[in-house]
Design a protein around this motif. Structure first.
Motif, PDB file in Angstrom:
ATOM      1  N   THR A  31       0.524  -1.167   0.048  1.00 20.72           N
ATOM      2  CA  THR A  31      -0.263  -0.409   0.166  1.00 20.72           C
ATOM      3  C   THR A  31       0.981   1.432   0.296  1.00 20.72           C
ATOM      4  O   THR A  31       0.220   2.368  -0.335  1.00 20.72           O
ATOM      5  CB  THR A  31      -0.980  -0.157   0.948  1.00 20.72           C
ATOM      6  OG1 THR A  31       0.235  -0.296   2.308  1.00 20.72           O
ATOM      7  CG2 THR A  31      -2.146  -1.430   1.254  1.00 20.72           C
ATOM      8  N   GLN A  32       2.663   0.822   0.548  1.00 17.10           N
ATOM      9  CA  GLN A  32       2.997   2.496   0.380  1.00 17.10           C
ATOM     10  C   GLN A  32       4.179   1.896  -0.268  1.00 17.10           C
ATOM     11  O   GLN A  32       4.371   0.540  -0.079  1.00 17.10           O
ATOM     12  CB  GLN A  32       3.195   2.840   1.614  1.00 17.10           C
ATOM     13  CG  GLN A  32       3.506   2.076   2.701  1.00 17.10           C
ATOM     14  CD  GLN A  32       3.672   2.461   4.084  1.00 17.10           C
ATOM     15  OE1 GLN A  32       3.500   3.654   4.024  1.00 17.10           O
ATOM     16  NE2 GLN A  32       3.514   1.888   4.784  1.00 17.10           N
ATOM     17  N   PHE A  33       5.636   2.465  -0.957  1.00 15.62           N
ATOM     18  CA  PHE A  33       6.647   2.318  -1.401  1.00 15.62           C
ATOM     19  C   PHE A  33       7.264   1.534  -0.117  1.00 15.62           C
ATOM     20  O   PHE A  33       8.187   1.002  -0.881  1.00 15.62           O
ATOM     21  CB  PHE A  33       7.339   3.128  -2.159  1.00 15.62           C
ATOM     22  CG  PHE A  33       6.672   3.854  -3.358  1.00 15.62           C
ATOM     23  CD1 PHE A  33       6.281   2.722  -4.314  1.00 15.62           C
ATOM     24  CD2 PHE A  33       6.018   4.841  -3.817  1.00 15.62           C
ATOM     25  CE1 PHE A  33       5.028   3.332  -5.045  1.00 15.62           C
ATOM     26  CE2 PHE A  33       5.643   5.355  -4.492  1.00 15.62           C
ATOM     27  CZ  PHE A  33       4.802   4.908  -5.116  1.00 15.62           C
ATOM     28  N   LEU A  41      11.531   2.625  -6.494  1.00 14.41           N
ATOM     29  CA  LEU A  41      10.081   2.332  -7.587  1.00 14.41           C
ATOM     30  C   LEU A  41       9.465   4.261  -7.427  1.00 14.41           C
ATOM     31  O   LEU A  41       9.194   4.549  -5.924  1.00 14.41           O
ATOM     32  CB  LEU A  41       9.086   1.763  -6.890  1.00 14.41           C
ATOM     33  CG  LEU A  41       8.330   1.204  -7.478  1.00 14.41           C
ATOM     34  CD1 LEU A  41       7.792   0.801  -8.600  1.00 14.41           C
ATOM     35  CD2 LEU A  41       6.655  -0.054  -7.097  1.00 14.41           C
ATOM     36  N   ILE A  42       9.393   4.608  -8.247  1.00 11.80           N
ATOM     37  CA  ILE A  42       8.486   5.957  -8.249  1.00 11.80           C
ATOM     38  C   ILE A  42       7.275   5.892  -8.393  1.00 11.80           C
ATOM     39  O   ILE A  42       6.166   6.529  -7.967  1.00 11.80           O
ATOM     40  CB  ILE A  42       9.136   6.789  -9.405  1.00 11.80           C
ATOM     41  CG1 ILE A  42      10.097   7.058  -9.419  1.00 11.80           C
ATOM     42  CG2 ILE A  42       8.618   8.089  -9.858  1.00 11.80           C
ATOM     43  CD1 ILE A  42      11.633   7.531 -10.454  1.00 11.80           C
ATOM     44  N   THR A  56       2.488  -1.567 -14.772  1.00  5.48           N
ATOM     45  CA  THR A  56       3.698  -0.399 -15.180  1.00  5.48           C
ATOM     46  C   THR A  56       3.601  -0.113 -14.011  1.00  5.48           C
ATOM     47  O   THR A  56       2.854   0.542 -12.996  1.00  5.48           O
ATOM     48  CB  THR A  56       2.389   0.310 -16.199  1.00  5.48           C
ATOM     49  OG1 THR A  56       1.621   0.197 -17.304  1.00  5.48           O
ATOM     50  CG2 THR A  56       3.252   1.351 -16.475  1.00  5.48           C
ATOM     51  N   GLU A  57       5.552   0.168 -14.095  1.00  4.66           N
ATOM     52  CA  GLU A  57       5.833   0.584 -13.055  1.00  4.66           C
ATOM     53  C   GLU A  57       6.899   1.580 -13.660  1.00  4.66           C
ATOM     54  O   GLU A  57       7.207   1.843 -14.268  1.00  4.66           O
ATOM     55  CB  GLU A  57       6.661  -0.069 -11.706  1.00  4.66           C
ATOM     56  CG  GLU A  57       6.310  -0.873 -11.803  1.00  4.66           C
ATOM     57  CD  GLU A  57       6.721  -1.777 -11.452  1.00  4.66           C
ATOM     58  OE1 GLU A  57       5.927  -2.719  -9.188  1.00  4.66           O
ATOM     59  OE2 GLU A  57       7.009  -2.457 -11.520  1.00  4.66           O
ATOM     60  N   VAL A  95       5.453  13.316 -13.773  1.00  2.00           N
ATOM     61  CA  VAL A  95       5.209  13.561 -12.928  1.00  2.00           C
ATOM     62  C   VAL A  95       4.446  12.732 -11.706  1.00  2.00           C
ATOM     63  O   VAL A  95       3.440  11.669 -12.433  1.00  2.00           O
ATOM     64  CB  VAL A  95       3.786  14.469 -14.106  1.00  2.00           C
ATOM     65  CG1 VAL A  95       3.201  15.900 -13.189  1.00  2.00           C
ATOM     66  CG2 VAL A  95       4.384  15.078 -14.265  1.00  2.00           C
ATOM     67  N   VAL A  96       4.799  13.042 -10.655  1.00  2.00           N
ATOM     68  CA  VAL A  96       3.593  12.961  -9.227  1.00  2.00           C
ATOM     69  C   VAL A  96       3.504  13.806  -7.694  1.00  2.00           C
ATOM     70  O   VAL A  96       3.536  14.867  -8.643  1.00  2.00           O
ATOM     71  CB  VAL A  96       4.868  11.714  -8.730  1.00  2.00           C
ATOM     72  CG1 VAL A  96       5.928  10.408  -9.019  1.00  2.00           C
ATOM     73  CG2 VAL A  96       5.725  12.334  -8.161  1.00  2.00           C
ATOM     74  N   ARG A  97       2.423  12.573  -7.819  1.00  2.00           N
ATOM     75  CA  ARG A  97       1.187  14.696  -7.183  1.00  2.00           C
ATOM     76  C   ARG A  97       2.310  14.743  -5.796  1.00  2.00           C
ATOM     77  O   ARG A  97       2.610  13.192  -5.128  1.00  2.00           O
ATOM     78  CB  ARG A  97      -0.204  13.552  -6.873  1.00  2.00           C
ATOM     79  CG  ARG A  97      -0.941  14.407  -5.965  1.00  2.00           C
ATOM     80  CD  ARG A  97      -2.264  13.128  -6.110  1.00  2.00           C
ATOM     81  NE  ARG A  97      -3.236  14.587  -6.068  1.00  2.00           N
ATOM     82  CZ  ARG A  97      -4.233  14.366  -6.227  1.00  2.00           C
ATOM     83  NH1 ARG A  97      -4.966  13.624  -5.861  1.00  2.00           N
ATOM     84  NH2 ARG A  97      -5.266  15.064  -6.349  1.00  2.00           N
TER      85      ARG A  97
END
Length: 97
Positions: A31-33, A41-42, A56-57, A95-97
């Motif tokens: 549920t989290q990296f 992992l991004i 897809t990663e 682009v990440v939030r």
């Protein structure tokens, strides 16, 4: 350089995905990296597609993916999916939030 990795699992479904995640995280879930044993992992997205399942990663680098593959690869082999080869492309923009 960041890379985009896509895994296609024909004739497989959420059961395979859940089994892989269960083994990668020692049954703790993802549920989290921080749940993953290897950094880098991004982003991660997974879901059903016609005739199978897709993951897809985005990884920070090829080296980070290769380190993770040492954990992930043997699990896929054990579950009968050693032949799955990902599509890997360089990321032009992430682009990440």
């Amino acid at each position: 350089m960041a890379i985009i990795v896509t895994f296609e699992f024909p004739d497989a479904g959420q059961e395979l995905y859940d089994a892989v995640i269960d083994r990668v995280t020692d049954g703790q879930g993802f549920t989290q990296f921080a749940d993953l044993p290897n950094p880098g992992l991004i982003s991660h997205a997974a879901g059903p597609v016609d005739g199978g399942f897709r993951v897809t990663e985005v990884w920070e680098s090829m080296e980070a993916l290769e380190t993770h593959a040492k954990t992930f690869g043997p699990i896929l082999t054990d579950l009968g999916h050693a032949d799955v080869q990902p599509t890997i492309i360089p990321a032009h923009n992430v682009v990440v939030r």
